[in-house]
Design a protein around this motif. Structure first.
Motif, PDB file in Angstrom:
ATOM      1  N   LEU A   3       0.836  -1.194   0.000  1.00 59.07           N
ATOM      2  CA  LEU A   3       0.000   0.000   0.000  1.00 59.07           C
ATOM      3  C   LEU A   3       0.868   1.240   0.000  1.00 59.07           C
ATOM      4  N   VAL A   4       0.389   2.287  -0.646  1.00 57.41           N
ATOM      5  CA  VAL A   4       1.006   3.607  -0.603  1.00 57.41           C
ATOM      6  C   VAL A   4      -0.079   4.603  -0.218  1.00 57.41           C
ATOM      7  N   ALA A   5       0.339   5.827   0.091  1.00 59.65           N
ATOM      8  CA  ALA A   5      -0.636   6.859   0.458  1.00 59.65           C
ATOM      9  C   ALA A   5      -0.176   8.216  -0.055  1.00 59.65           C
ATOM     10  N   PHE A   6      -1.151   9.075  -0.350  1.00 62.24           N
ATOM     11  CA  PHE A   6      -0.850  10.474  -0.625  1.00 62.24           C
ATOM     12  C   PHE A   6      -1.969  11.311  -0.023  1.00 62.24           C
ATOM     13  N   MET A   7      -1.666  12.566   0.224  1.00 64.89           N
ATOM     14  CA  MET A   7      -2.638  13.492   0.773  1.00 64.89           C
ATOM     15  C   MET A   7      -2.996  14.529  -0.286  1.00 64.89           C
ATOM     16  N   VAL A   8      -4.271  14.901  -0.316  1.00 71.87           N
ATOM     17  CA  VAL A   8      -4.739  15.885  -1.289  1.00 71.87           C
ATOM     18  C   VAL A   8      -5.727  16.810  -0.590  1.00 71.87           C
ATOM     19  N   GLY A   9      -5.672  18.090  -0.906  1.00 73.62           N
ATOM     20  CA  GLY A   9      -6.566  19.065  -0.306  1.00 73.62           C
ATOM     21  C   GLY A   9      -8.028  18.767  -0.643  1.00 73.62           C
ATOM     22  N   ARG A  10      -8.892  18.976   0.319  1.00 73.72           N
ATOM     23  CA  ARG A  10     -10.324  18.712   0.097  1.00 73.72           C
ATOM     24  C   ARG A  10     -10.907  19.587  -0.994  1.00 73.72           C
ATOM     25  N   MET A  11     -10.307  20.750  -1.224  1.00 75.78           N
ATOM     26  CA  MET A  11     -10.826  21.675  -2.226  1.00 75.78           C
ATOM     27  C   MET A  11     -10.223  21.432  -3.608  1.00 75.78           C
ATOM     28  N   SER A  12      -9.388  20.426  -3.738  1.00 74.35           N
ATOM     29  CA  SER A  12      -8.763  20.128  -5.025  1.00 74.35           C
ATOM     30  C   SER A  12      -9.827  19.851  -6.082  1.00 74.35           C
ATOM     31  N   THR A  13      -9.639  20.426  -7.262  1.00 75.41           N
ATOM     32  CA  THR A  13     -10.567  20.153  -8.369  1.00 75.41           C
ATOM     33  C   THR A  13     -10.137  18.909  -9.150  1.00 75.41           C
ATOM     34  N   THR A  14      -8.896  18.470  -8.948  1.00 74.14           N
ATOM     35  CA  THR A  14      -8.407  17.272  -9.639  1.00 74.14           C
ATOM     36  C   THR A  14      -8.800  16.002  -8.910  1.00 74.14           C
ATOM     37  N   TRP A  15      -8.833  16.047  -7.581  1.00 70.65           N
ATOM     38  CA  TRP A  15      -9.122  14.845  -6.818  1.00 70.65           C
ATOM     39  C   TRP A  15     -10.438  14.167  -7.216  1.00 70.65           C
ATOM     40  N   PRO A  16     -11.559  14.887  -7.396  1.00 69.50           N
ATOM     41  CA  PRO A  16     -12.792  14.184  -7.784  1.00 69.50           C
ATOM     42  C   PRO A  16     -12.644  13.396  -9.081  1.00 69.50           C
ATOM     43  N   ARG A  17     -11.828  13.890  -9.999  1.00 70.53           N
ATOM     44  CA  ARG A  17     -11.615  13.177 -11.259  1.00 70.53           C
ATOM     45  C   ARG A  17     -10.832  11.888 -11.023  1.00 70.53           C
ATOM     46  N   ILE A  18      -9.842  11.938 -10.128  1.00 69.04           N
ATOM     47  CA  ILE A  18      -9.086  10.732  -9.790  1.00 69.04           C
ATOM     48  C   ILE A  18      -9.989   9.747  -9.065  1.00 69.04           C
ATOM     49  N   ALA A  19     -10.814  10.260  -8.159  1.00 66.33           N
ATOM     50  CA  ALA A  19     -11.734   9.394  -7.409  1.00 66.33           C
ATOM     51  C   ALA A  19     -12.698   8.685  -8.354  1.00 66.33           C
ATOM     52  N   ARG A  20     -13.201   9.399  -9.352  1.00 70.15           N
ATOM     53  CA  ARG A  20     -14.118   8.779 -10.311  1.00 70.15           C
ATOM     54  C   ARG A  20     -13.423   7.693 -11.130  1.00 70.15           C
ATOM     55  N   ALA A  21     -12.143   7.904 -11.437  1.00 73.72           N
ATOM     56  CA  ALA A  21     -11.389   6.889 -12.190  1.00 73.72           C
ATOM     57  C   ALA A  21     -11.166   5.644 -11.334  1.00 73.72           C
ATOM     58  N   GLY A  22     -10.984   5.841 -10.025  1.00 79.47           N
ATOM     59  CA  GLY A  22     -10.785   4.709  -9.111  1.00 79.47           C
ATOM     60  C   GLY A  22      -9.379   4.148  -9.104  1.00 79.47           C
ATOM     61  N   VAL A  23      -8.498   4.714  -9.910  1.00 81.25           N
ATOM     62  CA  VAL A  23      -7.116   4.248 -10.024  1.00 81.25           C
ATOM     63  C   VAL A  23      -6.212   5.467 -10.175  1.00 81.25           C
ATOM     64  N   PHE A  24      -4.912   5.254  -9.953  1.00 86.71           N
ATOM     65  CA  PHE A  24      -3.956   6.346 -10.145  1.00 86.71           C
ATOM     66  C   PHE A  24      -2.554   5.780 -10.308  1.00 86.71           C
ATOM     67  N   CYS A  25      -1.663   6.624 -10.829  1.00 85.35           N
ATOM     68  CA  CYS A  25      -0.252   6.281 -10.941  1.00 85.35           C
ATOM     69  C   CYS A  25       0.559   7.403 -10.310  1.00 85.35           C
ATOM     70  N   VAL A  26       1.475   7.052  -9.428  1.00 86.53           N
ATOM     71  CA  VAL A  26       2.376   8.020  -8.817  1.00 86.53           C
ATOM     72  C   VAL A  26       3.656   8.037  -9.634  1.00 86.53           C
ATOM     73  N   ASN A  27       4.029   9.212 -10.137  1.00 85.39           N
ATOM     74  CA  ASN A  27       5.237   9.398 -10.936  1.00 85.39           C
ATOM     75  C   ASN A  27       6.257  10.155 -10.090  1.00 85.39           C
ATOM     76  N   VAL A  28       7.343   9.498  -9.686  1.00 81.94           N
ATOM     77  CA  VAL A  28       8.358  10.108  -8.823  1.00 81.94           C
ATOM     78  C   VAL A  28       9.305  10.921  -9.697  1.00 81.94           C
ATOM     79  N   LEU A  29       9.339  12.233  -9.455  1.00 81.02           N
ATOM     80  CA  LEU A  29      10.060  13.131 -10.359  1.00 81.02           C
ATOM     81  C   LEU A  29      11.563  13.163 -10.103  1.00 81.02           C
ATOM     82  N   ALA A  30      12.316  13.359 -11.197  1.00 84.19           N
ATOM     83  CA  ALA A  30      13.766  13.510 -11.138  1.00 84.19           C
ATOM     84  C   ALA A  30      14.113  14.988 -10.997  1.00 84.19           C
ATOM     85  N   ASP A  31      15.367  15.253 -10.636  1.00 81.30           N
ATOM     86  CA  ASP A  31      15.764  16.628 -10.325  1.00 81.30           C
ATOM     87  C   ASP A  31      15.663  17.579 -11.508  1.00 81.30           C
ATOM     88  N   HIS A  32      15.609  17.076 -12.741  1.00 83.74           N
ATOM     89  CA  HIS A  32      15.503  17.954 -13.906  1.00 83.74           C
ATOM     90  C   HIS A  32      14.044  18.245 -14.284  1.00 83.74           C
TER      91      HIS A  32
END
Length: 198
Positions: free
Chosen positions: A89-118
């Protein structure tokens, strides 16, 4: 299953696994918002200043377009963490007022992309609201969820939403890992510290 049910299930698991002593679920803490006529115990500016001393990695959480959506969803996230090895399991936190979160919730899935320094500019692009965040961004589909898997990242974690919990003005999203992998294993991570990238 509610939090009390999850706690009871954890107790049953520990007993079945032969835990040395019986474990009882702790009572749920009483949580409430600070009333308008009350003073918060810690000011928000001071909270941000002090907590900004903790350097964090930076990720972009993405999701495929759900039914009725015109395109995929994504946002920049500093509050990502591994949570459990068994099950993974992994976890992330998102603001309740986020406009993107409802779209992710509707999809029911997500991918976490760990960014490089560039990838600081890429991160800034996903931190804005209202723009087409994927315009000109190279990506393919993560194998399990079909979420956008961004090119050039250090790692990706493909997940199904497992649970969502409240945490003040944020939501705590728990994902069950379905697939994962690395990109440039010699790359350096993008870090955020005191309001800027390192």
């Amino acid at each position: 299953m509610g939090q009390a049910g999850m706690a009871e299930a954890a107790v049953r698991y520990l007993r079945a696994a032969g835990a040395a002593a019986p474990v009882e679920p702790l009572p749920r803490p009483e949580l409430r918002c600070v009333g308008e006529d009350e003073r918060a115990p810690v000011g928000q500016a001071e909270f941000r200043r002090v907590l900004g001393n903790f350097a964090t990695g930076v990720a972009v959480v993405t999701a495929p377009a759900a039914d009725g959506e015109s395109g995929p969803a994504g946002f920049a996230c500093q509050s990502f963490s591994s949570l459990s090895l068994d099950p993974p399991l992994v976890a992330f936190m998102v603001g309740r007022m986020s406009t993107t979160w409802p779209r992710i919730a509707r999809a029911g899935v997500f991918c976490v992309n760990v960014l490089a320094d560039h990838q600081g500019e890429l991160c800034r692009g996903f931190a804005v609201s209202g723009a087409d965040k994927f315009a000109g961004v190279a990506h393919d589909a993560a194998p399990a969820s079909g979420s956008p898997r961004l090119a050039g990242t250090l790692a990706w974690i493909d997940c199904t939403i497992h649970a969502v919990h409240t945490g003040g003005d944020h939501l705590i999203v728990v994902g069950r890992v379905d697939a994962l992998g690395t990109g440039d294993e010699d790359g350096r991570p993008l870090l955020f510290h005191k309001g800027r990238f390192l």
